[in-house]
Design a protein around this motif. Structure first.
Motif, PDB file in Angstrom:
ATOM      1  N   TRP A  95       0.832  -1.205   0.000  1.00  0.00           N
ATOM      2  CA  TRP A  95       0.000   0.000   0.000  1.00  0.00           C
ATOM      3  C   TRP A  95       0.866   1.254   0.000  1.00  0.00           C
ATOM      4  CZ3 TRP A  95      -4.552   0.239  -1.815  1.00  0.00           C
ATOM      5  CH2 TRP A  95      -5.430  -0.819  -1.689  1.00  0.00           C
ATOM      6  N   SER A  96       1.966   1.217   0.751  1.00  0.00           N
ATOM      7  CA  SER A  96       2.844   2.399   0.783  1.00  0.00           C
ATOM      8  C   SER A  96       3.545   2.598  -0.557  1.00  0.00           C
ATOM      9  CB  SER A  96       3.853   2.311   1.928  1.00  0.00           C
ATOM     10  OG  SER A  96       4.840   1.334   1.678  1.00  0.00           O
ATOM     11  N   VAL A  97       3.930   1.520  -1.211  1.00  0.00           N
ATOM     12  CA  VAL A  97       4.572   1.624  -2.528  1.00  0.00           C
ATOM     13  C   VAL A  97       3.566   2.159  -3.552  1.00  0.00           C
ATOM     14  CG1 VAL A  97       5.644   0.303  -4.418  1.00  0.00           C
ATOM     15  CG2 VAL A  97       6.330  -0.125  -2.037  1.00  0.00           C
ATOM     16  N   LEU A  98       2.334   1.672  -3.488  1.00  0.00           N
ATOM     17  CA  LEU A  98       1.298   2.167  -4.402  1.00  0.00           C
ATOM     18  C   LEU A  98       1.012   3.654  -4.167  1.00  0.00           C
ATOM     19  CD1 LEU A  98      -1.140  -0.887  -4.377  1.00  0.00           C
ATOM     20  CD2 LEU A  98       0.332  -0.139  -6.268  1.00  0.00           C
ATOM     21  N   LEU A  99       0.988   4.057  -2.913  1.00  0.00           N
ATOM     22  CA  LEU A  99       0.781   5.478  -2.594  1.00  0.00           C
ATOM     23  C   LEU A  99       1.909   6.316  -3.180  1.00  0.00           C
ATOM     24  CD1 LEU A  99      -0.801   7.675  -1.081  1.00  0.00           C
ATOM     25  CD2 LEU A  99       0.595   7.130   0.936  1.00  0.00           C
ATOM     26  N   TRP A 100       3.162   5.878  -2.982  1.00  0.00           N
ATOM     27  CA  TRP A 100       4.300   6.585  -3.579  1.00  0.00           C
ATOM     28  C   TRP A 100       4.113   6.691  -5.094  1.00  0.00           C
ATOM     29  CZ3 TRP A 100       7.112   3.672  -7.109  1.00  0.00           C
ATOM     30  CH2 TRP A 100       8.073   4.407  -7.806  1.00  0.00           C
ATOM     31  N   PHE A 101       3.784   5.567  -5.740  1.00  0.00           N
ATOM     32  CA  PHE A 101       3.680   5.544  -7.194  1.00  0.00           C
ATOM     33  C   PHE A 101       2.628   6.537  -7.694  1.00  0.00           C
ATOM     34  CE2 PHE A 101       1.522   4.019 -10.998  1.00  0.00           C
ATOM     35  CZ  PHE A 101       2.581   4.013 -11.897  1.00  0.00           C
ATOM     36  N   VAL A 102       1.457   6.522  -7.108  1.00  0.00           N
ATOM     37  CA  VAL A 102       0.371   7.397  -7.558  1.00  0.00           C
ATOM     38  C   VAL A 102       0.753   8.867  -7.364  1.00  0.00           C
ATOM     39  CG1 VAL A 102      -2.012   8.124  -7.080  1.00  0.00           C
ATOM     40  CG2 VAL A 102      -1.457   5.684  -7.279  1.00  0.00           C
ATOM     41  N   VAL A 103       1.218   9.215  -6.171  1.00  0.00           N
ATOM     42  CA  VAL A 103       1.540  10.619  -5.890  1.00  0.00           C
ATOM     43  C   VAL A 103       2.733  11.082  -6.722  1.00  0.00           C
ATOM     44  CG1 VAL A 103       2.305  12.231  -4.101  1.00  0.00           C
ATOM     45  CG2 VAL A 103       0.513  10.552  -3.590  1.00  0.00           C
ATOM     46  N   ASP A 104       3.810  10.309  -6.726  1.00  0.00           N
ATOM     47  CA  ASP A 104       5.017  10.701  -7.456  1.00  0.00           C
ATOM     48  C   ASP A 104       4.745  10.821  -8.953  1.00  0.00           C
ATOM     49  OD1 ASP A 104       7.712  10.142  -8.916  1.00  0.00           O
ATOM     50  OD2 ASP A 104       8.323  10.532  -6.850  1.00  0.00           O
ATOM     51  N   SER A 105       4.055   9.847  -9.511  1.00  0.00           N
ATOM     52  CA  SER A 105       3.785   9.867 -10.957  1.00  0.00           C
ATOM     53  C   SER A 105       2.812  10.982 -11.332  1.00  0.00           C
ATOM     54  CB  SER A 105       3.250   8.508 -11.418  1.00  0.00           C
ATOM     55  OG  SER A 105       4.234   7.511 -11.212  1.00  0.00           O
ATOM     56  N   ALA A 106       1.777  11.181 -10.523  1.00  0.00           N
ATOM     57  CA  ALA A 106       0.811  12.256 -10.811  1.00  0.00           C
ATOM     58  C   ALA A 106       1.490  13.618 -10.751  1.00  0.00           C
ATOM     59  CB  ALA A 106      -0.359  12.187  -9.831  1.00  0.00           C
TER      60      ALA A 106
END
Length: 144
Positions: A95-106
């Motif tokens: 979940w933390s990796v997915l959160l990083w991915f969404v925020v960083d990529s957006a």
């Protein structure tokens, strides 16, 4: 160390190496690799480093370095956990990796550095492949 742990350690090593690359932007004497990365990501040249930019880049590097080292510790302890414990732990980490991915990529796309979403996607895909091979069966992760 298990094969899975070794492979996850390489993933963590990639995150740590990226953190070190970012940290290199803190000083004029070591900014070359950071400058190249920024150019690849679409920054206009010449890149004007000022103290705020140097601080921001180095701070992002320190966070990446710490994130990679923390996940390396989690990967190294995983073989000592029961399968249900490992699955629960890695579900939370995922979940933390997915959160990083969404925020960083957006934010990368929103600020005009859309190319950064490409290595983010590669890193996420690599991570998900590894977690899918979690000892004890990834199919159990959703129920852990």
């Amino acid at each position: 160390m298990t094969n899975w742990t070794t492979q996850m350690s390489f993933w963590c090593g990639g995150v740590i190496a990226f953190g070190l690359l970012l940290i290199s932007g803190a000083f004029a004497a070591t900014e070359g690799a950071m400058t190249l990365l920024l150019e690849v990501l679409g920054a206009e040249t010449p890149i004007a480093y000022d103290p705020l930019h140097r601080f921001s880049i180095a701070l992002m590097g320190a966070v990446s370095l710490g994130w990679g080292a923390t996940l390396l510790a989690v990967a190294r302890i995983t073989p000592e956990l029961s399968a249900p414990q490992a699955q629960k732990l890695w579900r939370m980490v995922t979940w933390s990796v997915l959160l990083w991915f969404v925020v960083d990529s957006a934010l990368s796309v929103a600020t005009g550095f859309w190319r950064n979403a490409i290595p983010n996607t590669v890193l996420l895909g690599w991570y998900l492949l590894l977690v899918a091979r979690l000892p004890g069966g990834a199919g159990q992760m959703a129920r852990a």
